[in-house]
Design a protein around this motif. Structure first.
Motif, PDB file in Angstrom:
ATOM      1  N   ILE A 114      81.838  24.630   0.612  1.00 19.76           N
ATOM      2  CA  ILE A 114      82.855  24.120  -0.305  1.00 19.76           C
ATOM      3  C   ILE A 114      84.217  24.000   0.391  1.00 19.76           C
ATOM      4  N   TYR A 115      84.593  25.061   1.090  1.00 22.63           N
ATOM      5  CA  TYR A 115      85.969  25.130   1.605  1.00 22.63           C
ATOM      6  C   TYR A 115      86.110  24.726   3.069  1.00 22.63           C
ATOM      7  N   GLY A 116      84.973  24.499   3.744  1.00 19.56           N
ATOM      8  CA  GLY A 116      85.072  24.275   5.172  1.00 19.56           C
ATOM      9  C   GLY A 116      85.308  25.607   5.856  1.00 19.56           C
ATOM     10  N   GLU A 117      85.945  25.559   7.003  1.00 22.58           N
ATOM     11  CA  GLU A 117      86.072  26.784   7.792  1.00 22.58           C
ATOM     12  C   GLU A 117      87.317  27.599   7.445  1.00 22.58           C
ATOM     13  N   GLU A 118      87.831  27.414   6.242  1.00 28.47           N
ATOM     14  CA  GLU A 118      88.999  28.198   5.832  1.00 28.47           C
ATOM     15  C   GLU A 118      88.678  29.687   5.815  1.00 28.47           C
ATOM     16  N   ASP A 119      89.691  30.484   5.919  1.00 28.98           N
ATOM     17  CA  ASP A 119      89.462  31.928   5.933  1.00 28.98           C
ATOM     18  C   ASP A 119      89.402  32.453   4.511  1.00 28.98           C
ATOM     19  N   TRP A 120      88.370  32.033   3.781  1.00 30.88           N
ATOM     20  CA  TRP A 120      88.265  32.437   2.383  1.00 30.88           C
ATOM     21  C   TRP A 120      87.859  33.878   2.239  1.00 30.88           C
ATOM     22  N   GLU A 121      87.216  34.451   3.301  1.00 27.41           N
ATOM     23  CA  GLU A 121      86.745  35.831   3.199  1.00 27.41           C
ATOM     24  C   GLU A 121      87.926  36.775   2.945  1.00 27.41           C
TER      25      GLU A 121
END
Ligand SMILES: Nc1ncnc2c1ncn2[C@@H]1O[C@H](COP(=O)(O)OP(=O)(O)OP(=O)(O)O)[C@@H](O)[C@H]1O
Ligand SMILES: [Mg+2]
Length: 266
Positions: A241-248
């Protein structure tokens, strides 16, 4: 109760904000719409009540096809859709009560609304709603004297006094601190449950969405790439969904203690 069929929005600039989105929402269901900036979340919400005119496709609210309605009929149908915005969109110099009552403008006649004379039943209902969100004592305050969280509560009352069947909510917590954000999300979800309202809530904060809703839709580049329960949002799904963003980092930011304190309080 709400059905989107092959909904497409291409802006004049050539931006393809929505690419044939199909979505069905049963009565009373609250869902979160997540996705990176520019994914098409606001466009999707606005195409439903035609604040943005879809390029093609159909929107049905119950048996009524909204996409086929004339301006006059659309105005009437819009009463069934309450909208809550990020930026609260209150009339600053009016009181809290007047802002809530402005939600009735779609019902009362022009002159009555021009003179701001609302039926007593509307005033009573506005008080009940303000009481429900904890603002009854602030009915006479001016909107520009309120905090962000209070303003959003007024926005919620204004949407609900329309007596809608569906709530369209665009980033309700984007300008609020984490604690107030949770309170506002909880309030919206509780009110939907109490009233059997369906809702689409655009929200940036994945962890917050996961806390409160049973169904999450993930949008990316105008396409639905996820439709399922919050706990199905695995790291792989989130990356999709977000690509390689640092969503963690976003998810870990939700403090465990804080959550426990919250559940103890409620
Ligand atoms: N009025 C407009 N004219 C032209 N293009 C637009 C317009 N509004 C949005 N877009 C484009 O459509 C796409 C989707 O925008 P939209 O505002 O729906 O995204 P969003 O998911 O709500 O993003 P955000 O999380 O930043 O609010 C973007 O590429 C955006 O640039
Ligand atoms: Mg948006």
């Amino acid at each position: 109760m709400l059905r989107l069929e092959k909904l497409v929005k291409t802006y004049k600039t050539g931006d393809q904000a929505l690419k044939a989105v199909n979505l069905e929402i049963p009565e009373g269901q609250v869902l979160a719409l997540i996705g990176p900036s520019g994914a098409g979340k606001s466009t999707l919400i606005r195409c439903i009540n035609r604040l943005v005119e879809p390029t093609s496709g159909n929107v049905y609210l119950g048996d009524v096809e909204l996409t086929g309605l004339s301006a006059g009929m659309l105005r009437k149908e819009r009463r069934r859709m309450g909208m809550i915005f990020q930026e609260y969109a209150l009339v600053e110099r009016l009181s809290v009560m007047e802002n809530v009552l402005s939600g009735r403008l779609g019902y009362v006649g022009f002159w009555r609304s021009f003179l701001r004379r609302f039926p007593q039943s509307d005033v009573d209902e506005a008080f009940r709603l303000l009481d429900r969100v904890g603002l009854a004592h602030m009915a006479d305050k001016r909107a520009d004297e309120l905090s962000g969280g209070q303003r959003q509560r007024v926005g919620i009352c204004r949407a609900l006094i329309q007596n809608p069947a569906l709530l369209l909510v665009d980033e309700p917590t984007a300008s609020l601190d984490p604690k107030t954000s949770r309170q506002i999300m909880r309030l919206i979800c509780e009110l939907c449950k109490e009233r059997g309202l369906a809702a689409i809530i655009n929200i940036h904060d994945v962890a917050l969405a996961q806390m409160f809703v049973q169904r999450v839709i993930g949008l990316r580049f105008g396409e639905m790439v996820y439709d399922g329960p919050p706990d199905g949002l695995t790291p792989d799904k989130l990356t999709e969904i977000y690509g390689e963003e640092d969503w963690e980092a976003t998810i870990e930011a939700v403090d465990e203690d804080d959550l426990e304190a919250e559940s103890a309080a409620s």
